[in-house]
Design a protein around this motif. Structure first.
Motif, PDB file in Angstrom:
ATOM      1  N   ASP A  81     -28.835   5.916  49.384  1.00  0.00           N
ATOM      2  CA  ASP A  81     -27.816   6.420  50.586  1.00  0.00           C
ATOM      3  C   ASP A  81     -28.530   6.153  51.858  1.00  0.00           C
ATOM      4  N   LYS A  82     -27.874   5.914  52.857  1.00  0.00           N
ATOM      5  CA  LYS A  82     -28.331   6.020  54.123  1.00  0.00           C
ATOM      6  C   LYS A  82     -27.498   7.271  55.042  1.00  0.00           C
ATOM      7  N   SER A  83     -27.769   7.212  56.323  1.00  0.00           N
ATOM      8  CA  SER A  83     -27.072   8.257  57.133  1.00  0.00           C
ATOM      9  C   SER A  83     -25.524   8.267  57.040  1.00  0.00           C
ATOM     10  N   GLY A  84     -25.128   7.276  56.905  1.00  0.00           N
ATOM     11  CA  GLY A  84     -23.593   6.981  56.767  1.00  0.00           C
ATOM     12  C   GLY A  84     -23.055   7.313  55.694  1.00  0.00           C
ATOM     13  N   GLY A  85     -23.754   7.293  54.563  1.00  0.00           N
ATOM     14  CA  GLY A  85     -23.247   7.649  53.024  1.00  0.00           C
ATOM     15  C   GLY A  85     -23.857   6.623  52.057  1.00  0.00           C
ATOM     16  N   GLN A  86     -23.106   6.384  50.945  1.00  0.00           N
ATOM     17  CA  GLN A  86     -23.804   5.633  49.945  1.00  0.00           C
ATOM     18  C   GLN A  86     -23.903   4.292  50.322  1.00  0.00           C
ATOM     19  N   VAL A  87     -25.011   3.136  49.863  1.00  0.00           N
ATOM     20  CA  VAL A  87     -24.972   2.234  50.292  1.00  0.00           C
ATOM     21  C   VAL A  87     -24.297   1.265  49.009  1.00  0.00           C
ATOM     22  N   ASN A 137     -37.485  -7.923  43.656  1.00  0.00           N
ATOM     23  CA  ASN A 137     -38.655  -8.257  42.782  1.00  0.00           C
ATOM     24  C   ASN A 137     -40.008  -7.371  43.393  1.00  0.00           C
ATOM     25  N   ARG A 138     -39.640  -6.356  44.120  1.00  0.00           N
ATOM     26  CA  ARG A 138     -40.753  -5.461  44.782  1.00  0.00           C
ATOM     27  C   ARG A 138     -40.511  -4.256  44.132  1.00  0.00           C
ATOM     28  N   VAL A 139     -41.564  -3.611  43.450  1.00  0.00           N
ATOM     29  CA  VAL A 139     -41.306  -2.421  42.769  1.00  0.00           C
ATOM     30  C   VAL A 139     -41.548  -1.397  43.815  1.00  0.00           C
ATOM     31  N   LEU A 140     -40.569  -0.324  43.744  1.00  0.00           N
ATOM     32  CA  LEU A 140     -40.693   0.865  44.851  1.00  0.00           C
ATOM     33  C   LEU A 140     -41.746   1.727  44.163  1.00  0.00           C
ATOM     34  N   PRO A 141     -42.636   2.245  45.130  1.00  0.00           N
ATOM     35  CA  PRO A 141     -43.630   3.025  44.785  1.00  0.00           C
ATOM     36  C   PRO A 141     -43.376   4.752  44.489  1.00  0.00           C
ATOM     37  N   PHE A 142     -42.724   4.834  43.469  1.00  0.00           N
ATOM     38  CA  PHE A 142     -42.195   6.182  42.946  1.00  0.00           C
ATOM     39  C   PHE A 142     -43.537   6.708  42.436  1.00  0.00           C
ATOM     40  N   GLU A 143     -44.226   7.819  42.931  1.00  0.00           N
ATOM     41  CA  GLU A 143     -45.455   8.075  42.237  1.00  0.00           C
ATOM     42  C   GLU A 143     -45.545   9.793  42.006  1.00  0.00           C
ATOM     43  N   ASN A 144     -45.243  10.538  42.827  1.00  0.00           N
ATOM     44  CA  ASN A 144     -45.196  11.962  42.617  1.00  0.00           C
ATOM     45  C   ASN A 144     -43.824  12.513  42.960  1.00  0.00           C
ATOM     46  N   SER A 145     -43.276  11.568  43.092  1.00  0.00           N
ATOM     47  CA  SER A 145     -41.669  12.217  43.645  1.00  0.00           C
ATOM     48  C   SER A 145     -40.592  11.373  42.922  1.00  0.00           C
ATOM     49  N   ASP A 146     -39.277  11.959  42.949  1.00  0.00           N
ATOM     50  CA  ASP A 146     -38.146  11.139  42.445  1.00  0.00           C
ATOM     51  C   ASP A 146     -37.450  10.751  43.610  1.00  0.00           C
ATOM     52  N   GLU A 147     -37.948  10.708  45.139  1.00  0.00           N
ATOM     53  CA  GLU A 147     -37.396  10.188  46.078  1.00  0.00           C
ATOM     54  C   GLU A 147     -38.113   9.573  46.898  1.00  0.00           C
ATOM     55  N   ILE A 148     -37.650   8.491  47.644  1.00  0.00           N
ATOM     56  CA  ILE A 148     -38.560   7.560  48.572  1.00  0.00           C
ATOM     57  C   ILE A 148     -37.521   6.985  49.622  1.00  0.00           C
ATOM     58  N   ASN A 149     -38.223   6.881  50.872  1.00  0.00           N
ATOM     59  CA  ASN A 149     -37.397   6.113  52.015  1.00  0.00           C
ATOM     60  C   ASN A 149     -38.029   4.815  52.155  1.00  0.00           C
ATOM     61  N   VAL A 150     -37.304   3.930  52.335  1.00  0.00           N
ATOM     62  CA  VAL A 150     -37.679   2.666  52.596  1.00  0.00           C
ATOM     63  C   VAL A 150     -36.796   2.098  53.664  1.00  0.00           C
ATOM     64  N   PHE A 151     -37.301   1.135  54.463  1.00  0.00           N
ATOM     65  CA  PHE A 151     -36.522   0.513  55.514  1.00  0.00           C
ATOM     66  C   PHE A 151     -36.040  -0.777  55.106  1.00  0.00           C
ATOM     67  N   ILE A 152     -34.650  -1.193  55.423  1.00  0.00           N
ATOM     68  CA  ILE A 152     -34.057  -2.238  55.098  1.00  0.00           C
ATOM     69  C   ILE A 152     -33.637  -2.881  56.157  1.00  0.00           C
ATOM     70  N   TRP A 153     -33.745  -4.277  56.423  1.00  0.00           N
ATOM     71  CA  TRP A 153     -33.277  -5.001  57.509  1.00  0.00           C
ATOM     72  C   TRP A 153     -31.689  -4.912  57.338  1.00  0.00           C
ATOM     73  N   SER A 154     -30.795  -4.691  58.387  1.00  0.00           N
ATOM     74  CA  SER A 154     -29.368  -5.075  58.433  1.00  0.00           C
ATOM     75  C   SER A 154     -29.037  -6.298  58.529  1.00  0.00           C
ATOM     76  N   PHE A 178     -26.815  -5.705  47.567  1.00  0.00           N
ATOM     77  CA  PHE A 178     -26.000  -4.817  48.631  1.00  0.00           C
ATOM     78  C   PHE A 178     -26.516  -5.677  49.883  1.00  0.00           C
ATOM     79  N   THR A 179     -25.928  -5.543  50.910  1.00  0.00           N
ATOM     80  CA  THR A 179     -26.143  -5.633  52.239  1.00  0.00           C
ATOM     81  C   THR A 179     -25.978  -4.431  53.288  1.00  0.00           C
ATOM     82  N   THR A 238     -32.641  -0.211  59.004  1.00  0.00           N
ATOM     83  CA  THR A 238     -31.968   0.870  58.640  1.00  0.00           C
ATOM     84  C   THR A 238     -32.716   1.795  57.496  1.00  0.00           C
ATOM     85  N   LEU A 239     -32.992   2.996  57.617  1.00  0.00           N
ATOM     86  CA  LEU A 239     -33.538   3.793  56.651  1.00  0.00           C
ATOM     87  C   LEU A 239     -32.658   3.999  55.472  1.00  0.00           C
ATOM     88  N   VAL A 240     -33.065   4.003  54.333  1.00  0.00           N
ATOM     89  CA  VAL A 240     -32.547   4.127  53.086  1.00  0.00           C
ATOM     90  C   VAL A 240     -33.299   4.950  52.130  1.00  0.00           C
TER      91      VAL A 240
END
Length: 96
Positions: free
Chosen positions: A65-71, A25-42, A92-93, A4-6
């Motif tokens: 957030d995902k397409s259906g609202g807040q995670v 324990n994996r750091v999300l790579p926010f570099e030049n933006s305050d928004e990032i998309n990640v894929f999460i296993w359902s 979260f799941t 699922t895209l989050v």
């Protein structure tokens, strides 16, 4: 299992020196933006932690957030002491 895209969005106030957002324990790579998309296993449980560094009063808000609202409800990390670092965490799941 499906992925699922989050969209992860962070908002720092002007006092923040550094923000780290970790998923399992994996750091999300926010570099030049305050928004990032990640894929999460359902159907998989994830732990998320937000760290905020800065002077007393510095704060960071992170939304998931995902397409259906807040995670999960937005996580807020606010520095309340003069030590300069604070964190907020949750689990979260994502349903398929």
């Amino acid at each position: 299992m499906a992925k699922t895209l989050v969209k992860v969005t962070r908002k720092d106030n002007k006092l923040v020196k550094r923000t780290l957002v970790l998923i399992d324990n994996r750091v999300l790579p926010f570099e030049n933006s305050d928004e990032i998309n990640v894929f999460i296993w359902s159907g998989t449980k994830y732990e998320v932690t937000v760290y905020c560094e800065g002077p007393k009063g510095a704060s960071t808000t992170v939304s998931f957030d995902k397409s259906g609202g807040q995670v999960i409800a937005p996580l807020v990390a606010e520095v309340e002491t003069h030590y300069g670092v604070t964190h907020s965490s949750d689990e979260f799941t994502v349903a398929a």
